[in-house]
Scaffold this active site. Structure first.
Site, PDB file in Angstrom:
ATOM      1  N   TYR A 133      84.021 -72.150 -34.612  1.00 14.26           N
ATOM      2  CA  TYR A 133      84.493 -72.994 -33.508  1.00 14.26           C
ATOM      3  C   TYR A 133      83.963 -72.448 -32.192  1.00 14.26           C
ATOM      4  O   TYR A 133      82.819 -72.041 -32.116  1.00 14.26           O
ATOM      5  CB  TYR A 133      86.025 -73.100 -33.548  1.00 14.26           C
ATOM      6  CG  TYR A 133      86.507 -74.298 -32.776  1.00 14.26           C
ATOM      7  CD1 TYR A 133      86.086 -75.580 -33.122  1.00 14.26           C
ATOM      8  CD2 TYR A 133      87.341 -74.154 -31.683  1.00 14.26           C
ATOM      9  CE1 TYR A 133      86.493 -76.693 -32.398  1.00 14.26           C
ATOM     10  CE2 TYR A 133      87.761 -75.258 -30.958  1.00 14.26           C
ATOM     11  CZ  TYR A 133      87.327 -76.517 -31.312  1.00 14.26           C
ATOM     12  OH  TYR A 133      87.722 -77.618 -30.594  1.00 14.26           O
ATOM     13  N   ARG A 186      84.067 -86.297 -24.087  1.00 16.58           N
ATOM     14  CA  ARG A 186      84.284 -85.107 -23.263  1.00 16.58           C
ATOM     15  C   ARG A 186      84.378 -83.892 -24.174  1.00 16.58           C
ATOM     16  O   ARG A 186      85.433 -83.319 -24.390  1.00 16.58           O
ATOM     17  CB  ARG A 186      85.570 -85.253 -22.431  1.00 16.58           C
ATOM     18  CG  ARG A 186      85.739 -84.202 -21.342  1.00 16.58           C
ATOM     19  CD  ARG A 186      87.180 -84.059 -20.944  1.00 16.58           C
ATOM     20  NE  ARG A 186      88.041 -83.647 -22.042  1.00 16.58           N
ATOM     21  CZ  ARG A 186      88.181 -82.388 -22.442  1.00 16.58           C
ATOM     22  NH1 ARG A 186      87.521 -81.415 -21.873  1.00 16.58           N
ATOM     23  NH2 ARG A 186      89.006 -82.114 -23.446  1.00 16.58           N
ATOM     24  N   LYS A 204      87.640 -78.098 -36.157  1.00 14.53           N
ATOM     25  CA  LYS A 204      89.093 -78.042 -36.060  1.00 14.53           C
ATOM     26  C   LYS A 204      89.744 -78.026 -37.437  1.00 14.53           C
ATOM     27  O   LYS A 204      90.668 -77.242 -37.700  1.00 14.53           O
ATOM     28  CB  LYS A 204      89.614 -79.250 -35.270  1.00 14.53           C
ATOM     29  CG  LYS A 204      89.320 -79.207 -33.780  1.00 14.53           C
ATOM     30  CD  LYS A 204      90.338 -78.392 -33.018  1.00 14.53           C
ATOM     31  CE  LYS A 204      90.092 -78.467 -31.518  1.00 14.53           C
ATOM     32  NZ  LYS A 204      91.053 -77.713 -30.725  1.00 14.53           N
ATOM     33  N   GLU A 276      90.955 -85.582 -30.170  1.00 20.08           N
ATOM     34  CA  GLU A 276      90.176 -84.469 -29.638  1.00 20.08           C
ATOM     35  C   GLU A 276      89.097 -84.963 -28.691  1.00 20.08           C
ATOM     36  O   GLU A 276      88.325 -85.869 -29.038  1.00 20.08           O
ATOM     37  CB  GLU A 276      89.492 -83.691 -30.786  1.00 20.08           C
ATOM     38  CG  GLU A 276      90.394 -82.734 -31.507  1.00 20.08           C
ATOM     39  CD  GLU A 276      90.786 -81.534 -30.684  1.00 20.08           C
ATOM     40  OE1 GLU A 276      90.085 -81.214 -29.700  1.00 20.08           O
ATOM     41  OE2 GLU A 276      91.815 -80.924 -31.009  1.00 20.08           O
ATOM     42  N   ASP A 277      89.032 -84.374 -27.514  1.00 24.85           N
ATOM     43  CA  ASP A 277      87.904 -84.528 -26.588  1.00 24.85           C
ATOM     44  C   ASP A 277      87.620 -85.981 -26.203  1.00 24.85           C
ATOM     45  O   ASP A 277      86.464 -86.391 -26.112  1.00 24.85           O
ATOM     46  CB  ASP A 277      86.656 -83.844 -27.158  1.00 24.85           C
ATOM     47  CG  ASP A 277      86.803 -82.336 -27.170  1.00 24.85           C
ATOM     48  OD1 ASP A 277      87.781 -81.843 -26.598  1.00 24.85           O
ATOM     49  OD2 ASP A 277      85.943 -81.648 -27.728  1.00 24.85           O
ATOM     50  N   ASP A 299      95.316 -82.792 -28.707  1.00 28.68           N
ATOM     51  CA  ASP A 299      95.219 -81.338 -28.662  1.00 28.68           C
ATOM     52  C   ASP A 299      94.791 -80.826 -27.294  1.00 28.68           C
ATOM     53  O   ASP A 299      95.223 -79.761 -26.853  1.00 28.68           O
ATOM     54  CB  ASP A 299      94.229 -80.858 -29.733  1.00 28.68           C
ATOM     55  CG  ASP A 299      94.258 -79.350 -29.906  1.00 28.68           C
ATOM     56  OD1 ASP A 299      95.364 -78.787 -29.986  1.00 28.68           O
ATOM     57  OD2 ASP A 299      93.185 -78.727 -29.943  1.00 28.68           O
ATOM     58  N   ASP A 300      93.947 -81.578 -26.593  1.00 27.60           N
ATOM     59  CA  ASP A 300      93.477 -81.137 -25.277  1.00 27.60           C
ATOM     60  C   ASP A 300      94.606 -81.136 -24.259  1.00 27.60           C
ATOM     61  O   ASP A 300      94.602 -80.333 -23.321  1.00 27.60           O
ATOM     62  CB  ASP A 300      92.341 -82.042 -24.796  1.00 27.60           C
ATOM     63  CG  ASP A 300      91.201 -82.093 -25.787  1.00 27.60           C
ATOM     64  OD1 ASP A 300      90.608 -81.043 -26.045  1.00 27.60           O
ATOM     65  OD2 ASP A 300      90.922 -83.178 -26.323  1.00 27.60           O
ATOM     66  N   ASN A 441      86.104 -73.814 -21.811  1.00 26.67           N
ATOM     67  CA  ASN A 441      85.156 -73.575 -22.905  1.00 26.67           C
ATOM     68  C   ASN A 441      83.895 -74.390 -22.687  1.00 26.67           C
ATOM     69  O   ASN A 441      83.939 -75.435 -22.038  1.00 26.67           O
ATOM     70  CB  ASN A 441      85.787 -73.988 -24.248  1.00 26.67           C
ATOM     71  CG  ASN A 441      86.785 -72.978 -24.756  1.00 26.67           C
ATOM     72  OD1 ASN A 441      86.524 -71.789 -24.719  1.00 26.67           O
ATOM     73  ND2 ASN A 441      87.928 -73.455 -25.211  1.00 26.67           N
ATOM     74  N   ASN A 485      93.203 -69.626 -27.244  1.00 24.84           N
ATOM     75  CA  ASN A 485      92.549 -70.710 -27.954  1.00 24.84           C
ATOM     76  C   ASN A 485      93.590 -71.579 -28.650  1.00 24.84           C
ATOM     77  O   ASN A 485      94.560 -71.066 -29.215  1.00 24.84           O
ATOM     78  CB  ASN A 485      91.572 -70.121 -28.989  1.00 24.84           C
ATOM     79  CG  ASN A 485      90.610 -71.151 -29.530  1.00 24.84           C
ATOM     80  OD1 ASN A 485      91.021 -72.116 -30.165  1.00 24.84           O
ATOM     81  ND2 ASN A 485      89.330 -70.949 -29.296  1.00 24.84           N
TER      82      ASN A 485
END
Length: 599
Positions: A133, A186, A204, A276-277, A299-300, A441, A485
């Site tokens: 990751y 993103r 993930k 995610e993202d 999650d973000d 990150n 993290n």
């Protein structure tokens, strides 16, 4: 010659006869008669066994297994132990020229021998996790068109609109309990990577198994490809996604709606859908839109919030100050910063403040400066408006720190180095133990390095980062920077959900996960600056988080698994994935019933 009934050769012979009988009974042996000869197709062999990552043991197959499964001769004659397999792989991994090569090698191992891959990840977590990751996954996503070799999930494009369920039916496993989905807009701090963002959900879900023991067959990575606005990829001949600008508006929203409904239809209401993202403007509204209708979280926003608040809770044991008596400055006002702020409010409410009082301790800084009411530069989103203060506008970060005098400086803007030497020195002059979190990150986007933080503050600071940094030797002391993290949080949450069938995920679960994580930090960890437990303990930590969440879920009637297990920890531990190879018990032919039976 008589063969002893218990011999391996006899078992092999029985197995051969049984396969021959079954095969003939089902007419799987095709025969063709010509004028002068009969040709017969070969019997089924065990070669396919070596191509099945969930069954393959590689060189660890025993001699009996090689004979019984008809793979004798397909492998070198020496039988390896699992430990030797791990050592051999790690020796090769360490000799590779760069981290991208190591990432590719680990992916190839996962495709070849799943249990060995997870054994490697579990036994060498500290070394392997940054390769699986962050930060390496960022580079892998940028190079995805070059390194793609084998599908590990589903690509659902806007061209599939109206047929999303049909695409989901192509996934060969019916019992999917956790989906991680991205639209690639993103990715980390790298921006719009489109289809190349698939590395994120794949990574993930690998951590779901490696760090929490969620069984890999329960996991499904998905990329929703609606195009990309990244001109580099649109002109890249190796880019594998749709070559059009991003679809937006109603068509995009209808597509995501169809996807959510199709997931439930295909895998059930309890299937976890982890976002995610997604870009800020979509992430917040999808969370608000779906959180009470589906088993879902972002999650973000929520995972990052939980791990950051865990580090903040741990840091209070070093600073000695209550959260309610501290001020927080966030460099960045996107998903991560607002998610952390919202969960901080929950934490300060536990210390007796009202939500309104708690928000007065939190200050957000975006690209236009400090977020204040009546900002001259324009309006504020609903999320930012919650943290807008009656204050004069300030645009420069160092001036903001001089004015606000925060105890905590948290970076989550994804813009790279921003915590300058002058800023770090100022934080140290204001606080005995300034708390510096550089959470962006990958590593290139971090607001400062661990060495910069420790050396500039003369070892006074409490430091954590989103990407890993090496230990820092300063003034005769070794400082161990903590990695804040999300992998400390989302695998444990996922484990609770898939084992106890939790239906919905309220914010309280993320606060509880943060509190549980902070409680796993020992005094010895704090002495070297760690505000998170060592990564080597993360599997046990994930299980403890899962148990805490499961207990809460049963108390609040959020869990659908009945009856409730008498001992939740024992039950959850029994459901965790094991990396030990299973002995292959061959079938034998029962001559009396003419059926296959276990030996």
């Amino acid at each position: 010659m008589f063969i002893k009934p218990q011999s391996g050769i006899n078992r092999c012979y029985q197995y051969f006869l049984s396969r021959r009988s079954i095969t003939m009974a089902h007419e799987k042996i095709k025969t063709t008669t010509t004028s002068d000869k009969m040709t017969t197709s070969r019997y089924p062999t065990g070669y396919d066994l070596l191509l099945d990552p969930r069954a393959n043991k590689g060189t660890a197959f025993s001699i009996d297994e090689r004979q019984l499964c008809r793979i004798h001769g397909l492998l070198p004659p020496t039988v390896s132990t699992p430990r030797l397999q791990v050592e051999r792989f790690m020796e090769n991994l360490r000799n590779m020229p760069d981290d991208l090569s190591r990432y590719i090698s680990l992916n190839a191992l996962q495709d070849l021998n799943e249990k060995l891959f997870y054994r490697v990840a579990m036994e060498h977590t500290q070394e392997v996790m940054p390769l699986v990751y962050t930060p390496t996954v960022g580079l892998a996503c940028q190079k995805y068109g070059l390194i793609f070799s084998k599908p590990k999930g589903l690509f659902i494009s806007i061209l599939d609109k109206g047929h999303v369920y049909d695409v989901l039916r192509n996934w060969p496993i019916d019992d999917v309990r956790a989906v991680v989905v991205t639209d690639g807009e993103r990715i980390l701090g790298l921006g719009d990577l489109g289809c190349n963002g698939m590395g994120i959900p794949v990574g993930k879900l690998s951590l779901y198994t490696a760090l929490a023991g969620v069984r890999p067959q329960y996991c499904l990575p998905i990329t929703l490809d609606v195009g990309t606005n990244n001109e580099h990829f649109l002109n890249d001949k190796y880019y594998l996604g749709l070559r059009n600008k991003r679809v937006t508006g109603k068509e995009y929203d209808d597509f995501v709606d169809e996807f959510m409904q199709a997931i439930v239809k295909r895998f059930g209401q309890q299937c976890l859908i982890q976002f995610e993202d997604f870009a800020n403007h979509n992430a917040f509204r999808f969370l608000k839109k779906y959180r009470d209708l589906y088993c879902t979280f972002n999650d973000d926003i929520q995972g990052t919030a939980s791990v950051a608040v865990a580090g903040i809770l741990s840091s209070t044991r070093i600073t000695g100050a209550k959260l309610a008596d501290s001020r927080f400055v966030f460099y960045g006002a996107g998903e991560a910063s607002i998610g952390i702020s919202d969960l901080l409010v929950v934490a300060m409410e536990r210390e007796g403040l009202s939500a309104e009082q708690a928000r007065k301790n939190i200050f957000l800084v975006d690209s236009k400066g400090l977020i204040v009411k009546n900002r001259p530069a324009g309006g504020l989103s609903e999320e930012k408006l919650r943290y807008a203060h009656e204050h004069e506008p300030i645009t420069n970060l160092i001036d903001i720190i001089r004015t606000i005098k925060p105890a905590y400086l948290i970076g989550a803007a994804g813009q790279g180095p921003a915590f300058t030497r002058e800023i770090l020195e100022l934080m140290a002059s204001i606080n005995k133990h300034p708390v510096i979190f550089a959470l962006s990150n990958p590593t290139s986007k971090a607001e400062c390095t661990a060495r910069e933080a420790y050396e500039t503050t003369k070892g006074q600071c409490v430091f954590a980062s989103g990407s890993p940094f090496p230990n820092v030797e300063y003034n005769g002391k070794t400082y161990v920077p903590g990695q804040g993290n999300n992998s400390y949080i989302f695998p444990g949450i996922g484990l609770a959900i898939v084992t106890c069938n939790i239906r919905h995920i309220p914010d309280e679960l993320f606060y509880l996960a943060a509190k549980t994580l902070s409680e796993q930090v020992g005094d010895e960890d704090l002495k070297v600056g760690l505000v998170y437990p060592p990564l080597e303990k993360i599997r046990d930590v994930s299980r403890k988080i899962a148990v805490s969440l499961a207990e809460y879920a049963y108390e609040k009637n959020l869990a659908a698994l009945y009856p409730r297990p008498n001992n939740l920890e024992e039950f959850i531990q029994s459901q965790q994935y094991a990396v030990e190879y299973e002995d292959i018990v061959p079938p034998r032919w029962d001559w009396s019933n003419k059926t296959l039976a276990k030996l």
